[in-house]
Design an enzyme around this catalytic site. Structure first.
Site: not given
Ligand code: AMP
Ligand code: MG
Length: 487
Positions: A95, A128, A178, A254
């Site tokens: 997403r 998503g 971000r 991750d």
């Protein structure tokens, strides 16, 4: 997806161009009605972005990925990962999209990345989407971490999409922008290794060295130096989390960066009362990612990185393993040294004192606040008051008063530096009860509390009138705090 005309923003597409095996060009979902909720003007300035442009309709189209400069190639990045110990060979940005890289005032590149920008080929069964509450949570907590001088990804903006998203109830959707030194993760290397393409693995390692650990390029075995540099960066990072009472909550491979920045603010929380076993995440049933487990988990994750890098460390596998084991052994030593140095700073110890003097005082204090379940953040801040002669507030937080008094006599004798303590022991952190209140208000359309909260945690060491409620411990009735992933 339209182009942005007349924009002065220029994206590099280094990852998109050089790592086609791990980057799927993709477009953001169309956003019907973008509304800016929060913009980080300071960070925009550092990135050479004009806040007025970002607030404009074209800026909002950029911040939702709906219109990007012509040269940009938004991609969903592939990565693998161990989630709660189980290997998932293909996770990737389900997403999220990497828009590209841009320059920061410090001379380094930054990734500009959107979270909640619609489903990608990695979405599996996910929609998503992201919703306002969790995206503002990432904004608030990541900016608080940055202000605490802890390496972290940053937050540039949160834009509401105008779309309703199905969670337990229908909630308003949002996209977070971000900003990170990069989005290379331990899981990125696991993915590259799993392809069996050593050329790709080597290119990825070279890229990581260029972006984060340039000194590694100068030595005889650059890939071993890369591993050592990541071990050091993570040892230091996790020590800093522990020193401020931060619980990441979902330390899957991750969610661990190669840069050493904190990433992925899902179920994270700052602990209130000192409790080493504390777990906040609703799905962490075994306590794998509890406060006290964090250093051990970081070391475990780094072992997964080392495994992925083995073919680059030495052509002889036994020798490669030997080098990897040696590099990993550095973690414990570096973590302990960073934690102990941080604790000495929290206690205001001056330079030159021997460990034989300081170490027992650190250990005894930790035992004392653990037994008392003292509010972690305010206790250390109150200890600064104690260093100025006002011991009442800290003393009032412990159960065993005679043990505290005995400890304090020996501590006072070392003349603790109260001003130095106030520079490392924050007054304001994102306290759980206030985070929840603030995000509920924002979801209901009231952004005032978020703005005030951001003002408090953006200068966490600087006690100011009018902000006292941000310094208070959780009220008695707040109970056990639970946080959620997949939001
Ligand atoms: P996280 O727990 O945020 O680190 O996410 C783990 C994985 O799940 C990543 O591959 C994410 O891209 C993916 N993911 C999380 N939420 C969603 C969602 N709503 N839709 C699609 N993918 C998601
Ligand atoms: Mg993640």
């Amino acid at each position: 997806m339209g182009d942005i005309a007349h924009s002065t923003i220029t994206f590099d597409s280094l990852f998109a161009r050089d790592f086609r095996e791990m980057a799927i060009p993709w477009r953001a979902a169309e956003v019907p009605d973008p509304q800016l909720l929060v913009l980080n003007e300071t960070l925009a300035g550092e990135l050479g972005l004009d806040p007025a442009f970002l607030r404009s309709p074209a800026g909002l189209h950029l911040l939702t990925g709906n219109a990007v400069p012509g040269e940009a190639t938004p991609v969903a990045q592939a990565y693998a990962g161990h989630q709660f110990g189980w290997y998932a060979p293909r996770l990737g940005d389900g997403r999220a999209l990497l828009l590209g890289e841009i320059g920061h005032a410090d001379g380094q590149l930054r990734d500009i990345h959107l979270k909640g920008s619609g489903p990608t080929p990695f979405a599996r069964n996910g929609d998503g989407q992201a919703v306002i509450g969790p995206m503002l949570r990432e904004y608030l907590v990541s900016e608080a971490m940055h202000a605490l001088n802890i390496p972290t990804t940053r937050s540039l903006a949160v834009v509401a999409t105008g779309r309703q998203v199905q969670r337990e109830t229908l909630l308003p959707g949002a996209v977070l922008t971000r900003v990170a030194s990069s989005h290379l993760r331990v899981g990125s290397f696991q993915y590259a290794r799993s392809t069996g393409d050593l050329g790709l693995l080597r290119r990825l390692a070279d890229y990581a060295i260029t972006r984060h650990h340039q000194a590694a390029a100068e030595v005889g075995n650059p890939y071993l130096a890369l591993l050592q540099a990541v071990v050091s960066a993570q040892a230091s990072l996790v020590a800093q989390w522990m020193l401020v009472g931060f619980v990441h909550g979902v330390m899957n491979t991750d969610n661990m960066t190669i840069s050493g920045e904190t990433i992925d603010y899902g179920p994270c929380a700052f602990m209130d009362g000192f409790d080493p076993g504390v777990v906040f995440s609703s799905i962490d049933e075994t306590g794998r990612y509890s406060y006290r487990s964090q250093p051990v988990v970081a070391e475990w994750n780094l072992a997964r990185l080392a495994e992925s890098l083995l073919p680059l460390l030495h052509e002889d596998q036994d020798q490669a393993v030997e080098l990897a084991v040696e590099a990993l052994a550095g973690f414990r030593q570096q973590y302990s040294a960073a934690w102990f140095a941080g604790m000495k700073a929290k206690l205001g110890f001056r330079e030159g004192l021997g460990d034989d003097v300081t170490s027992p005082l650190v250990d005894e204090l930790v035992a004392l606040i653990q037994e008392s379940k003292a509010d972690y953040t305010s206790f250390f801040r109150n200890l600064g008051k104690a260093a100025r002669g006002q011991s009442g507030p800290a003393r009032g937080q412990v159960l065993d008063l005679s043990a505290f008094d005995d400890w304090a006599v020996r501590w006072y004798a070392l003349a603790p530096d109260a001003d130095a303590m106030d520079r490392v022991n924050p007054v304001y952190i994102p306290r759980n009860h206030l985070v929840e209140e603030t995000l509920d208000a924002a979801t209901a359309g009231n952004l005032g509390p978020l703005e005030r909260f951001l003002a408090a945690v953006s200068s966490p060491f600087d006690e100011r009138p009018g902000f006292s409620s941000y310094a208070d411990a959780a009220p008695e009735g707040f109970g056990t705090y639970r946080t959620f992933c997949g939001t």
